[in-house]
Design an enzyme around this catalytic site. Structure first.
Site, short mmCIF file in Angstrom:
data_model
loop_
_atom_site.label_atom_id
_atom_site.label_comp_id
_atom_site.label_asym_id
_atom_site.label_seq_id
_atom_site.Cartn_x
_atom_site.Cartn_y
_atom_site.Cartn_z
N SER A 76 0.84 -1.19 0.00
CA SER A 76 0.00 0.00 0.00
C SER A 76 0.88 1.25 0.00
O SER A 76 1.71 1.42 -0.89
CB SER A 76 -0.94 -0.06 1.20
OG SER A 76 -2.04 0.77 1.03
N ASP B 147 -8.84 -3.87 -6.35
CA ASP B 147 -8.33 -3.29 -5.10
C ASP B 147 -9.09 -2.01 -4.78
O ASP B 147 -9.19 -1.12 -5.63
CB ASP B 147 -6.83 -2.99 -5.26
CG ASP B 147 -6.14 -2.64 -3.95
OD1 ASP B 147 -6.69 -1.82 -3.19
OD2 ASP B 147 -5.05 -3.18 -3.69
N HIS C 61 -7.34 -5.71 -0.93
CA HIS C 61 -6.22 -4.79 -0.99
C HIS C 61 -4.91 -5.54 -0.81
O HIS C 61 -4.70 -6.17 0.21
CB HIS C 61 -6.39 -3.74 0.11
CG HIS C 61 -5.37 -2.66 0.12
ND1 HIS C 61 -4.86 -2.09 -1.03
CD2 HIS C 61 -4.74 -2.04 1.15
CE1 HIS C 61 -3.98 -1.16 -0.70
NE2 HIS C 61 -3.88 -1.11 0.61
#
Length: 524
Positions: free
Chosen positions: A233, A465, A493
């Protein structure tokens, strides 16, 4: 954007703190040679030679000690508060490691970061990576983490007390009139003033560039010639920034759930809003196939499911639900929205979300959605919060100019956000206003990261995502001169360690043997 694999799966920080919605690009603060003044310019590498003023930092020795969790060691590393003026004071960074277990030749250190910004890398290491990464990876690498400056154990930025955070997270983020708009703006100002009052110096020095430079210090202190790294991320942005600044020191980098550093905040927020809509539609399609879907039965379209959820949010806006919370909190529209978004990060949470929505819509019981929201904000049962949301805003508001400067700008943009997501668009647009009131001016601008000369870098993107849309991974892979795109066709994610044998085996082969997959490889 925050990735985690402990009791809940990956997610970003969001909502009132607006933080994670300000998906950041690199800040040039403290690294004037890498600064870019125009959007689309490239982050330039720092000189290879270590400046004499930084030699004491690069030459320091860490004093390792046992630190509570069996098998893990901890230490404290010093870094200059301001790399432009190293003599101006230090920041102390918490470091942890779990040494390679063997058998097999040690490959060096593998630094991990779960994202955020604001996620504790040490917590991630001790709770997941150091025990949950593949055994063969843990056997060959010392697993290492450093909490970035301002985060968790590394001189954390703290903005509000627990009770004040409770008030803040319940503030209405879909204002219906000028009075509610003023309340929202006041909440943003109170949060920002709290951060500025408690960490006036540090707040100017928590940029992504500075955190990346801290990672190079750690690389040298650990005795590694190159940095090996897995970032998820926001951690992909941090890792890409490192590669851009130190391409000749870049080893095996995996960037999972990638961000696009070339986009300004408003565009990032808008595209992330569309990402949450994509994820919600996937949830909706699954929900109506289940027997316990509270938002529609078989044959109900995803659009209708979204309309039903929006109607539920509107009812909460007028009349919050009881939750049985010890602090007396009710389930407001803002908390319910956060709870739903929290479940979008992992399809494994969809059943929990259906149950929570069912209890709320059929029994007037908001406890389930409140629990999801609390997990998202890292609120403990005693009413305390981690510093995730404070650090998130501190980094994001320094890394990029604010998405919006005034409420009027938000109102003008509402049609675009509501088109991107009929369910979440309005709230996410208003959540993008936070940095307008930040007490520190931004030091970064959007720019591309090329990292010319870096070793191959694996960029991982998941097609549905919610927090880091797939197109961001494609964009970053194209920017990086040595980027290799690995696509996971799925929900949730990030991709590594989420159940795809194809993804995991590809990344493991790269980390262990340096085997680079063909650019564009797809997995499911």
């Amino acid at each position: 954007m925050y990735s985690r694999r402990t009791h809940r799966r990956t997610r970003t920080g969001l909502a009132l703190v607006a933080a994670a919605l300000l998906a950041t690009a690199c800040s040039a603060h403290g690294a004037s040679t890498s600064a870019s003044s125009a959007s689309g310019a490239s982050l330039a590498a720092l000189p290879r030679a270590t400046p004499p003023a930084l030699s004491p930092y690069y030459g320091q020795k860490l004093s390792w000690r046992e630190c509570g969790v069996p098998g893990f060691q901890c230490a404290t590393m010093k870094a200059p508060l301001d790399y432009a003026e190293p003599a101006g004071g230090d920041v102390r960074l918490a470091v942890a490691r779990k040494k390679a277990t063997g058998p097999g030749k040690r490959l060096g250190s593998l630094l991990v970061n779960p994202g955020g910004p604001g996620g504790s890398a040490i917590g991630y290491l001790q709770q997941y990576a150091g025990i949950g990464y593949p055994e063969e990876v843990r056997a060959r690498y010392d697993m290492v983490a450093v909490d970035p400056r301002g985060v968790a154990r590394s001189e954390p930025v703290e903005c509000l007390t627990g009770p004040a955070m409770d008030t803040y997270t319940q503030t209405d983020i879909t204002p219906d009139d000028e009075r509610e708009t003023e309340r929202l703006v006041d909440a943003y100002k109170t949060f920002a003033e709290g951060c500025g009052a408690k960490a006036p110096k540090l707040l100017r020095h928590v940029s992504t560039v500075e955190a990346a430079r801290d990672m190079d210090l750690l690389r040298a202190v650990l005795g590694d010639e190159r940095l090996n790294y897995v970032g998820a991320s926001y951690g992909t942005f941090l890792g890409a920034t490192y590669a851009g600044l130190f391409p000749d020191r870049t080893g095996r980098l995996v960037l999972d759930g990638a961000m696009d550093p070339s986009l300004p905040a408003r565009r990032l927020n808008l595209e992330q809003t569309a990402g949450f809509e994509t994820a919600f539609r996937s949830f909706a399609e699954d929900c109506v196939r289940q027997t316990d879907c509270p938002l529609g039965g078989r044959g109900t379209s995803p659009a209708r499911v979204g309309e039903n959820l929006s109607a539920f949010f509107q009812k909460l806006d007028a009349r919050p639900l009881p939750t049985g919370d010890a602090a007396g909190r009710e389930l407001t529209e803002s908390l319910a929205t956060t709870g739903v978004i929290a479940a979008m990060y992992d399809e494994g949470a969809w059943q929990q979300l259906r149950e929570a929505l069912g209890a709320a819509t059929k029994k007037n019981d908001g406890a389930g959605l409140l629990a999801l929201s609390d997990s998202y904000y890292e609120r403990d049962p005693n009413g305390g919060y981690s510093n995730l949301m404070s650090a998130n805003a501190a980094v994001n508001c320094l890394d990029l100019p604010a998405a919006f400067s005034t409420p009027d700008e938000v109102r003008d943009a509402l049609p675009d956000f509501e088109k991107a997501s009929p369910v979440f668009g309005e709230g996410l647009a208003w959540a993008s206003l936070t940095c307008a009131y930040w007490p520190v001016q931004p030091s970064g601008e959007p720019h591309r990261i090329v990292a010319a000369g870096a070793a191959p870098i694996i960029v991982v993107g998941t097609t549905r995502d919610p927090a880091t849309p797939y197109r961001w991974a494609r964009a970053l892979a194209r920017q990086l001169s040595s980027g290799r795109l690995l696509t996971y066709d799925g929900d949730g994610h990030t991709a590594y360690g989420r159940g795809s044998t194809c993804v995991d085996s590809t990344i493991n082969a790269y980390l262990l043997r340096g085997t680079v997959p063909p650019d564009g490889k797809r997995c499911s």
